[in-house]
Design a protein around this motif. Structure first.
Motif, PDB file in Angstrom:
ATOM      1  N   THR A  15       0.726  -1.175  -0.073  1.00 20.65           N
ATOM      2  CA  THR A  15      -0.035  -0.103   0.089  1.00 20.65           C
ATOM      3  C   THR A  15       0.905   1.235   0.051  1.00 20.65           C
ATOM      4  OG1 THR A  15      -0.021   0.217   2.549  1.00 20.65           O
ATOM      5  CG2 THR A  15      -1.792  -1.272   1.290  1.00 20.65           C
ATOM      6  N   THR A  16       0.283   2.384  -0.132  1.00 18.46           N
ATOM      7  CA  THR A  16       0.978   3.677   0.046  1.00 18.46           C
ATOM      8  C   THR A  16       0.199   4.650   0.957  1.00 18.46           C
ATOM      9  OG1 THR A  16      -0.432   4.805  -1.890  1.00 18.46           O
ATOM     10  CG2 THR A  16       1.784   3.676  -2.419  1.00 18.46           C
ATOM     11  N   LEU A  17       0.852   5.426   1.485  1.00 16.59           N
ATOM     12  CA  LEU A  17       0.300   6.470   2.652  1.00 16.59           C
ATOM     13  C   LEU A  17       0.911   7.818   2.282  1.00 16.59           C
ATOM     14  CD1 LEU A  17      -1.965   6.750   4.802  1.00 16.59           C
ATOM     15  CD2 LEU A  17       0.024   6.497   6.449  1.00 16.59           C
ATOM     16  N   CYS A  18       0.291   8.790   2.135  1.00 12.51           N
ATOM     17  CA  CYS A  18       0.968  10.116   1.902  1.00 12.51           C
ATOM     18  C   CYS A  18       0.373  11.242   2.815  1.00 12.51           C
ATOM     19  CB  CYS A  18       0.562  10.621   0.416  1.00 12.51           C
ATOM     20  SG  CYS A  18       1.554  12.065  -0.125  1.00 12.51           S
ATOM     21  N   TRP A  43      -7.807   8.289  12.743  1.00 10.53           N
ATOM     22  CA  TRP A  43      -7.266   9.201  11.576  1.00 10.53           C
ATOM     23  C   TRP A  43      -6.042   8.867  10.682  1.00 10.53           C
ATOM     24  CZ3 TRP A  43      -9.346  14.116  10.432  1.00 10.53           C
ATOM     25  CH2 TRP A  43     -10.479  14.464  11.663  1.00 10.53           C
ATOM     26  N   LEU A  44      -6.014   8.629   9.543  1.00  8.43           N
ATOM     27  CA  LEU A  44      -4.930   8.269   8.678  1.00  8.43           C
ATOM     28  C   LEU A  44      -4.478   9.420   7.757  1.00  8.43           C
ATOM     29  CD1 LEU A  44      -6.820   5.543   9.422  1.00  8.43           C
ATOM     30  CD2 LEU A  44      -5.435   4.592   7.784  1.00  8.43           C
ATOM     31  N   GLY A  45      -3.591   9.277   7.164  1.00 11.71           N
ATOM     32  CA  GLY A  45      -3.049   9.897   5.846  1.00 11.71           C
ATOM     33  C   GLY A  45      -3.830   9.450   4.829  1.00 11.71           C
ATOM     34  N   ASP A  90      -0.518  -9.258   6.817  1.00 10.76           N
ATOM     35  CA  ASP A  90       0.825  -8.446   6.711  1.00 10.76           C
ATOM     36  C   ASP A  90       0.789  -7.349   5.620  1.00 10.76           C
ATOM     37  OD1 ASP A  90       2.962 -11.172   7.611  1.00 10.76           O
ATOM     38  OD2 ASP A  90       1.607 -10.103   8.826  1.00 10.76           O
ATOM     39  N   GLU A  91       1.579  -6.332   5.779  1.00 11.70           N
ATOM     40  CA  GLU A  91       1.258  -5.309   4.758  1.00 11.70           C
ATOM     41  C   GLU A  91       2.775  -4.512   4.750  1.00 11.70           C
ATOM     42  OE1 GLU A  91      -1.603  -2.770   5.648  1.00 11.70           O
ATOM     43  OE2 GLU A  91      -0.990  -0.807   4.622  1.00 11.70           O
ATOM     44  N   ASP A  92       3.275  -4.210   3.884  1.00  9.84           N
ATOM     45  CA  ASP A  92       4.407  -3.259   3.338  1.00  9.84           C
ATOM     46  C   ASP A  92       3.579  -1.951   2.941  1.00  9.84           C
ATOM     47  OD1 ASP A  92       6.001  -5.167   4.210  1.00  9.84           O
ATOM     48  OD2 ASP A  92       6.830  -5.403   2.201  1.00  9.84           O
ATOM     49  N   MET A  93       3.973  -0.916   3.545  1.00 10.16           N
ATOM     50  CA  MET A  93       3.348   0.502   3.170  1.00 10.16           C
ATOM     51  C   MET A  93       4.384   1.377   2.742  1.00 10.16           C
ATOM     52  SD  MET A  93       1.188   3.059   5.743  1.00 10.16           S
ATOM     53  CE  MET A  93       2.761   3.983   6.242  1.00 10.16           C
ATOM     54  N   TYR A  94       4.241   2.041   1.557  1.00 10.80           N
ATOM     55  CA  TYR A  94       5.278   2.889   1.100  1.00 10.80           C
ATOM     56  C   TYR A  94       4.946   4.394   1.718  1.00 10.80           C
ATOM     57  CZ  TYR A  94       6.955  -0.840  -1.599  1.00 10.80           C
ATOM     58  OH  TYR A  94       7.661  -2.002  -2.292  1.00 10.80           O
ATOM     59  N   LEU A  95       5.946   5.180   2.247  1.00 12.94           N
ATOM     60  CA  LEU A  95       5.266   6.154   3.146  1.00 12.94           C
ATOM     61  C   LEU A  95       5.876   7.522   2.083  1.00 12.94           C
ATOM     62  CD1 LEU A  95       4.179   7.454   5.746  1.00 12.94           C
ATOM     63  CD2 LEU A  95       6.591   7.264   6.432  1.00 12.94           C
ATOM     64  N   TYR A  96       4.950   8.423   2.208  1.00 10.48           N
ATOM     65  CA  TYR A  96       5.155   9.634   1.421  1.00 10.48           C
ATOM     66  C   TYR A  96       4.848  10.741   1.971  1.00 10.48           C
ATOM     67  CZ  TYR A  96       5.755   6.729  -2.770  1.00 10.48           C
ATOM     68  OH  TYR A  96       6.057   5.806  -3.820  1.00 10.48           O
ATOM     69  N   THR A  97       5.403  12.201   1.597  1.00 11.05           N
ATOM     70  CA  THR A  97       4.845  13.271   2.106  1.00 11.05           C
ATOM     71  C   THR A  97       4.747  14.479   0.925  1.00 11.05           C
ATOM     72  OG1 THR A  97       7.112  14.191   2.636  1.00 11.05           O
ATOM     73  CG2 THR A  97       5.647  13.234   4.436  1.00 11.05           C
ATOM     74  N   SER A  98       3.972  15.412   0.847  1.00 11.42           N
ATOM     75  CA  SER A  98       3.960  16.408  -0.200  1.00 11.42           C
ATOM     76  C   SER A  98       3.585  17.576   0.394  1.00 11.42           C
ATOM     77  CB  SER A  98       3.138  15.576  -1.487  1.00 11.42           C
ATOM     78  OG  SER A  98       2.796  16.589  -2.501  1.00 11.42           O
ATOM     79  N   ARG A  99       4.211  18.498  -0.476  1.00 11.67           N
ATOM     80  CA  ARG A  99       3.945  20.066  -0.183  1.00 11.67           C
ATOM     81  C   ARG A  99       3.355  20.963  -1.376  1.00 11.67           C
ATOM     82  NH1 ARG A  99       8.570  22.545   3.230  1.00 11.67           N
ATOM     83  NH2 ARG A  99       9.496  21.188   1.764  1.00 11.67           N
TER      84      ARG A  99
END
Length: 617
Positions: A15-18, A43-45, A90-99
């Motif tokens: 999955t991804t989370l931003c 609460w989540l991204g 089980d989960e592998d989550m790809y973590l991002y941020t953006s402005r």
């Protein structure tokens, strides 16, 4: 591993989370609308599951658009958070941020441009709200989320964790922190040193394991194989126009030479280099005498092939490519125009090959370009337009002129995927040369490669190819002049190509004309952010010292910009940050068996009178 070939590792959900930031607030999603939602009440991204054939980057952009109505213009990948559980999948989550984002709705985009505010739409999974960053940790959320959110709020660049859940209780079982600690804390020191034009060793805090980094790219091994096949198809034509390539069957390749005497000379001056030192002599590449003969020549040939097939000059890729030497083919090519912006070497490779095939070619050259390169291009039939400004101005003007002409094709050093792949082909050829010299590259025999960097296309493509072949056993470092470290500035600030060296009060001027680029390629910077090991910056006066030392000890001549890579072998064994890198990657005990390759990016076409002047200077 290529992300398009396999989206799961061992059946684990990916999955991804931003976390999207605006005005010191994060856009958060309160999950309360989906039936049987395991995230209900938390609460989540913004994120979701990676689909078949989809990269993590593409998933991140898609999920953000679907859930928030925002288009991400750029974003930062921080790492993979691994969730392991007894009661959940089980989960592998790809973590991002953006402005950096734009509302997809035109009315919302206009309002956002005027006020800087965006009112999120209704979401089928819950309620979207902008939450002050300082208040985020006070929200109801998964216990494990707090662990990596704390790191994000600290300003961490790379975050890699494994979290073990039992019911809703979470335990951190693996935690790989930034090698330099919180990114914001160390960035200030590096920025000051960059502004002061100091020589430094910068270790990339965002580098991830090669397998993980390669999953984030738009390229794969098949793309490089396709490029290599295309170059082989053109080899008879290359021999026809450039007889000096006949000995290599029309393949443009350079030798790999051990320079043991140069190693001794560097160590005598204070370097602590162990292992073997080699020079990859792209300075002697046929056609244009520089590394640009890889990417530049390749893109011209690919464009010629596309035109030839489209206009019936070739009946597909199995046809005889010597047909393209006919008068009819040259006449057809003469109706097309190729343009490029350059500080010198890229313009040389594209100008020489384009003119040989019959294209009308225009090279837009900055004031940094050497006069002899401009003169040589004109002798070979290219039109050279000179600019008083820097490299970026030449590229911008050239691109604008080309866009106005439907018969014109602009080769864009900042954004071209074909240039990138042309450079990437070099990795497989280097691997073959290493094997021919019985040189091992594995966990106990690391390979270090030092690559002079301008806008980044050549070192980036080579690094990508090497990572595909050698994974984490190859360590690629870029080298840039202290007054023009555009890639370093883009990566250290995270602004990629949205920042230039002049923003730091630097002149952007350097004797290393091939490296006089004020802004990095965004395409390359985003890939190297996860892939390259680090960078060294070097003062101009050292380039002349290395040039003379190489000639004295090895009787090999390369141009000043090609000498930038020698700062790596001089520094890797004695700089504090470099030695920390070796310790953290368990390399200290393996350096005696290491192979070091300095990539010489140009030099054989430098006129003799200029060589003599540089060697005596």
């Amino acid at each position: 591993m290529n992300n398009n070939e396999k989206k799961k590792l061992g059946g684990i959900k990916c999955t991804t989370l931003c976390y999207i930031e605006n005005n010191e607030r994060w856009l958060m999603l309160y999950r309360n609308r989906k039936p049987d939602d395991p995230n209900a009440g938390k609460w989540l991204g913004i994120g979701g599951k990676i689909e078949d054939g989809e990269s993590a980057d593409d998933c991140c952009k898609r999920e953000v658009l679907e859930e928030t109505g925002l288009i991400l213009n750029s974003f930062e990948f921080h790492g993979v958070i691994k969730f392991r559980a007894t009661t959940y999948e089980d989960e592998d989550m790809y973590l991002y941020t953006s402005r950096d984002f734009t509302p997809a709705d035109e009315e919302a985009a206009t309002l956002f441009a005027e006020t800087g505010e965006y009112d999120p739409p209704e979401c089928g999974e819950g309620v979207l709200s902008w939450i002050a960053k300082n208040d985020v940790l006070g929200l109801p959320m998964w216990e494990g989320d707090r662990a990596f959110i704390e790191r994000l709020l600290e300003g961490a660049g790379r975050i890699s964790m494994t979290l073990q859940y039992t019911s809703e209780n979470c335990k951190i079982i693996e935690d790989e922190r930034d090698a330099r600690g919180p990114k914001g804390a160390c960035m200030k020191d590096y920025i000051e040193r960059i502004k002061n034009a100091e020589e430094l060793c910068w270790i990339n805090p965002n580098r991830v394991p090669a397998e993980e980094a390669l999953m984030q790219t738009d390229f794969n091994a098949d793309d490089i194989a396709d490029a290599e096949s295309r170059l082989k198809r053109f080899s008879p034509l290359i021999m026809h126009y450039f007889p000096e390539t006949k000995a290599d069957g029309g393949i443009i390749e350079s030798p790999l030479t051990e320079i043991a005497d140069m190693k001794e000379a560097l160590n005598a001056d204070g370097a602590r280099l162990t292992g073997r030192l080699f020079l990859k002599r792209d300075s002697d590449l046929k056609v244009s005498g520089s590394v640009k003969a890889r990417g530049g020549v390749y893109e011209v040939l690919k464009h010629a092939e596309d035109i030839a097939i489209e206009e019936g000059l070739l009946y597909g890729i199995v046809d005889d490519y010597m047909k393209l030497a006919s008068e009819a083919s040259r006449k057809a090519f003469s109706k097309h125009k190729i343009q490029v912006g350059s500080t010198g070497n890229l313009g040389m490779s594209i100008g020489i090959m384009s003119a040989a095939l019959g294209f009308e070619v225009i090279v837009h050259m900055s004031e940094d370009a050497k006069q002899w390169k401009k003169d040589l291009l004109r002798e070979r039939g290219a039109t050279v337009i000179e600019y008083e400004g820097d490299y970026s101005a030449a590229v911008e003007q050239g691109r604008a002129e080309s866009d106005e002409d439907p018969a014109s094709y602009f080769i864009d050093d900042e954004n071209s995927k074909d240039l990138f792949l042309g450079y990437a082909v070099a990795a497989g050829r280097l691997k073959k040369q290493l094997s021919e010299q019985d040189i091992k590259v594995d966990e106990n025999h690391p390979l270090f490669v030092y690559l002079p960097c301008g806008v980044g296309g050549a070192p980036g493509g080579i690094t990508f190819g090497l990572k595909l072949l050698f994974g984490d056993n190859v360590h690629c470092f870029f080298a840039e002049p202290v007054d023009c470290p555009c890639m370093l500035v883009g990566l250290e600030t995270g602004e990629m190509n949205n920042i230039c060296v002049q923003d730091f009060g630097l002149s952007g001027k350097t004797e290393a004309d091939g490296l006089a680029c004020q802004r990095p390629s965004g395409l390359v910077a985003r890939m190297m952010d996860k892939m390259m090991s680090g960078e060294f910056t070097v003062k101009d006066d050292r380039l002349g010292e290395y040039l003379k030392k190489l000639y004295k000890n090895e009787m090999l001549y390369i141009e000043p910009s090609a000498c930038a890579g020698f700062i790596g072998p001089c520094t890797i064994g004695c700089d504090e940050d470099a030695r920390r890198y070796l310790r953290q990657n368990e390399l200290e005990d393996k350096m005696a068996d290491a192979t070091h390759v300095c990539w010489a990016t140009g030099g054989s076409m430098v006129p003799q009178e200029i060589r003599d002047k540089l060697l005596k200077g």
